[in-house]
Design a protein around this motif. Structure first.
Motif, PDB file in Angstrom:
ATOM      1  N   GLN A 197       0.800  -1.222   0.000  1.00  0.00           N
ATOM      2  CA  GLN A 197       0.000   0.000   0.000  1.00  0.00           C
ATOM      3  C   GLN A 197       0.835   1.275   0.000  1.00  0.00           C
ATOM      4  N   GLY A 198       2.148   1.127   0.097  1.00  0.00           N
ATOM      5  CA  GLY A 198       3.008   2.300   0.161  1.00  0.00           C
ATOM      6  C   GLY A 198       4.305   2.045  -0.583  1.00  0.00           C
ATOM      7  N   GLU A 199       5.147   3.041  -0.606  1.00  0.00           N
ATOM      8  CA  GLU A 199       6.399   2.949  -1.341  1.00  0.00           C
ATOM      9  C   GLU A 199       7.331   1.924  -0.692  1.00  0.00           C
ATOM     10  N   ILE A 200       8.099   1.249  -1.527  1.00  0.00           N
ATOM     11  CA  ILE A 200       8.945   0.152  -1.050  1.00  0.00           C
ATOM     12  C   ILE A 200      10.331   0.269  -1.662  1.00  0.00           C
ATOM     13  N   ILE A 201      11.342  -0.073  -0.871  1.00  0.00           N
ATOM     14  CA  ILE A 201      12.706  -0.125  -1.360  1.00  0.00           C
ATOM     15  C   ILE A 201      13.297  -1.502  -1.091  1.00  0.00           C
ATOM     16  N   TYR A 202      14.018  -2.029  -2.086  1.00  0.00           N
ATOM     17  CA  TYR A 202      14.817  -3.232  -1.942  1.00  0.00           C
ATOM     18  C   TYR A 202      16.281  -2.803  -1.864  1.00  0.00           C
ATOM     19  N   ILE A 203      16.984  -3.241  -0.824  1.00  0.00           N
ATOM     20  CA  ILE A 203      18.406  -2.945  -0.655  1.00  0.00           C
ATOM     21  C   ILE A 203      19.149  -4.275  -0.643  1.00  0.00           C
ATOM     22  N   TRP A 207      27.422   1.444  -5.832  1.00  0.00           N
ATOM     23  CA  TRP A 207      25.986   1.192  -5.831  1.00  0.00           C
ATOM     24  C   TRP A 207      25.387   1.437  -7.218  1.00  0.00           C
ATOM     25  N   GLU A 208      24.283   0.769  -7.493  1.00  0.00           N
ATOM     26  CA  GLU A 208      23.409   1.080  -8.621  1.00  0.00           C
ATOM     27  C   GLU A 208      21.984   1.192  -8.105  1.00  0.00           C
ATOM     28  N   ILE A 209      21.201   2.088  -8.702  1.00  0.00           N
ATOM     29  CA  ILE A 209      19.807   2.300  -8.280  1.00  0.00           C
ATOM     30  C   ILE A 209      18.918   2.421  -9.507  1.00  0.00           C
ATOM     31  N   LYS A 210      17.742   1.845  -9.400  1.00  0.00           N
ATOM     32  CA  LYS A 210      16.701   2.103 -10.395  1.00  0.00           C
ATOM     33  C   LYS A 210      15.364   2.199  -9.675  1.00  0.00           C
ATOM     34  N   SER A 211      14.397   2.829 -10.293  1.00  0.00           N
ATOM     35  CA  SER A 211      13.095   3.048  -9.668  1.00  0.00           C
ATOM     36  C   SER A 211      12.019   3.125 -10.733  1.00  0.00           C
ATOM     37  N   LYS A 212      10.756   2.935 -10.279  1.00  0.00           N
ATOM     38  CA  LYS A 212       9.634   3.044 -11.208  1.00  0.00           C
ATOM     39  C   LYS A 212       8.351   3.340 -10.431  1.00  0.00           C
ATOM     40  N   ASN A 213       7.338   3.704 -11.159  1.00  0.00           N
ATOM     41  CA  ASN A 213       5.984   3.966 -10.646  1.00  0.00           C
ATOM     42  C   ASN A 213       5.885   5.252  -9.826  1.00  0.00           C
ATOM     43  N   PHE A 214       6.892   6.102  -9.841  1.00  0.00           N
ATOM     44  CA  PHE A 214       6.811   7.391  -9.164  1.00  0.00           C
ATOM     45  C   PHE A 214       6.190   8.419 -10.096  1.00  0.00           C
ATOM     46  N   ASN A 215       5.374   9.307  -9.507  1.00  0.00           N
ATOM     47  CA  ASN A 215       4.807  10.391 -10.315  1.00  0.00           C
ATOM     48  C   ASN A 215       5.923  11.325 -10.739  1.00  0.00           C
ATOM     49  N   PRO A 216       5.892  11.800 -11.988  1.00  0.00           N
ATOM     50  CA  PRO A 216       6.970  12.711 -12.437  1.00  0.00           C
ATOM     51  C   PRO A 216       6.957  14.014 -11.665  1.00  0.00           C
ATOM     52  N   LEU A 218      14.841  -8.724  -7.736  1.00  0.00           N
ATOM     53  CA  LEU A 218      14.624  -8.219  -9.094  1.00  0.00           C
ATOM     54  C   LEU A 218      13.282  -8.679  -9.652  1.00  0.00           C
ATOM     55  N   MET A 219      12.923  -9.931  -9.382  1.00  0.00           N
ATOM     56  CA  MET A 219      11.617 -10.429  -9.824  1.00  0.00           C
ATOM     57  C   MET A 219      10.494  -9.617  -9.192  1.00  0.00           C
ATOM     58  N   ASP A 220      10.625  -9.345  -7.891  1.00  0.00           N
ATOM     59  CA  ASP A 220       9.621  -8.516  -7.208  1.00  0.00           C
ATOM     60  C   ASP A 220       9.536  -7.146  -7.858  1.00  0.00           C
ATOM     61  N   TYR A 221      10.689  -6.543  -8.102  1.00  0.00           N
ATOM     62  CA  TYR A 221      10.735  -5.194  -8.689  1.00  0.00           C
ATOM     63  C   TYR A 221       9.965  -5.165 -10.009  1.00  0.00           C
ATOM     64  N   GLU A 222      10.166  -6.164 -10.830  1.00  0.00           N
ATOM     65  CA  GLU A 222       9.482  -6.196 -12.131  1.00  0.00           C
ATOM     66  C   GLU A 222       7.980  -6.400 -11.960  1.00  0.00           C
ATOM     67  N   ARG A 223       7.587  -7.135 -10.929  1.00  0.00           N
ATOM     68  CA  ARG A 223       6.176  -7.472 -10.754  1.00  0.00           C
ATOM     69  C   ARG A 223       5.358  -6.369 -10.090  1.00  0.00           C
ATOM     70  N   ILE A 224       5.975  -5.548  -9.286  1.00  0.00           N
ATOM     71  CA  ILE A 224       5.230  -4.513  -8.551  1.00  0.00           C
ATOM     72  C   ILE A 224       4.841  -3.407  -9.516  1.00  0.00           C
ATOM     73  N   ASP A 225       3.539  -3.148  -9.620  1.00  0.00           N
ATOM     74  CA  ASP A 225       3.105  -2.099 -10.541  1.00  0.00           C
ATOM     75  C   ASP A 225       2.117  -1.107  -9.931  1.00  0.00           C
ATOM     76  N   GLN A 226       1.697  -1.360  -8.673  1.00  0.00           N
ATOM     77  CA  GLN A 226       0.668  -0.478  -8.094  1.00  0.00           C
ATOM     78  C   GLN A 226       1.229   0.549  -7.119  1.00  0.00           C
ATOM     79  N   VAL A 227       2.481   0.396  -6.714  1.00  0.00           N
ATOM     80  CA  VAL A 227       3.094   1.348  -5.788  1.00  0.00           C
ATOM     81  C   VAL A 227       4.502   1.681  -6.287  1.00  0.00           C
ATOM     82  N   PRO A 228       5.042   2.844  -5.888  1.00  0.00           N
ATOM     83  CA  PRO A 228       6.421   3.178  -6.258  1.00  0.00           C
ATOM     84  C   PRO A 228       7.409   2.203  -5.622  1.00  0.00           C
ATOM     85  N   VAL A 229       8.466   1.856  -6.380  1.00  0.00           N
ATOM     86  CA  VAL A 229       9.449   0.892  -5.905  1.00  0.00           C
ATOM     87  C   VAL A 229      10.848   1.328  -6.331  1.00  0.00           C
TER      88      VAL A 229
END
Length: 289
Positions: free
Chosen positions: A196-202, A280-289, A215-226
């Protein structure tokens, strides 16, 4: 003379570890690097948990306002946070209260490995909420219960996912963890749908056994920012054993301060500005611009 000196030192240590009525207290890394020196404490009303918090709660609240709350689940879904205590202390020293599964251990030798119930984080939330509402309790009126994060390492991340549908949780942190196609601790890939809220994988790079699942989780999550944050040479143990929790702790604090304290970290998490995070490397998705 030497004997009396040794006895005096032992007495001071025992006093330092005593807290309240039969409760225990421990200081790690001199209380952390933050402005509010932190302690790990066993509370009589929370005998199955450790609380990491600023030692002087009123002073921290006076400066910060009510403090955000983290509930923490350990690697292996076990009953001890001792291998995570440096990171948890560091976070607490910056104005957070953390309730970790498992009683307080002073040394690694005390640790007894026992698995914990899948829903133990719910009990942590329930009991801390009750304490914060009891007049005369040290936590009364000290916590912002609208700012709750669930966090865990390895199997502990699955325990986080098992409470993904708890409406009290506003953010999630998965350290060296991911569901992938596994079922563990009452959670599975279906649990991702309840976030229900934003999530980070470290995670800790290719040598971290959890990276592929994360990585599989990251690709599958589409309803919240990750966010997917990867310390390429970190391994499954990350930087938990380093002073102040190393760069895992710094990444955690940047996330928490962005989520709950209005600190602008869009450059780090959305634009991948990594000058302060070599390796480090970082990527993100589903955030409002």
């Amino acid at each position: 003379m030497k004997k009396h000196l040794i006895l005096s030192i032992l007495l001071l240590i025992s006093l330092r570890y005593s807290f309240g009525q039969g409760e225990k207290m421990k200081e790690i890394d001199d209380g952390g690097s933050g402005p509010y020196p932190a302690i790990a404490v066993s509370e009589k009303a929370l005998s199955d948990f450790v609380v990491y918090r600023p030692e002087n709660l009123p002073a921290a609240v006076k400066e910060e306002g009510k403090l955000p709350l983290m509930v923490w689940a350990n690697g292996g879904c076990m009953n001890s946070s001792i291998h995570h205590e440096r990171l948890l202390t560091e976070v607490a020293s910056h104005g957070y209260v953390i309730v970790a599964i498992g009683s307080l251990q002073m040394t690694v030798e005390e640790r007894v490995h026992k698995p914990t119930p899948d829903q133990e984080l719910v009990r942590a939330l329930d009991e801390m909420t009750n304490l914060s509402q009891q007049a005369g309790n040290v936590y009364h009126d000290m916590l912002d219960l609208d700012k709750i994060v669930a966090a865990g390492q390895s199997c502990g991340g699955a325990q986080v996912m098992s409470i993904a549908d708890d409406p009290r949780v506003k953010s999630y942190m998965m350290f060296n963890s991911g569901m992938g196609d596994m079922t563990m601790a009452g959670a599975s890939k279906e649990s991702l749908n309840f976030l229900q809220g934003e999530i980070i994988y470290i995670v800790g790079g290719e040598s971290d056994v959890a990276t592929e699942n994360a990585l599989m989780d990251y690709e599958r999550i589409d309803q919240v920012p990750v966010v997917f944050a990867d310390l390429l040479e970190g391994g499954h143990g990350g930087t938990f054993n380093q002073e102040y929790g190393g760069s895992f702790a710094r990444m955690a604090l940047d996330w928490l301060n962005w989520q709950f304290k209005g600190e602008d970290q869009t450059g780090l998490f959305l634009q991948q500005e990594l000058d302060n995070y070599p390796g480090w490397e970082i990527k993100s998705k589903n955030f409002n611009p």
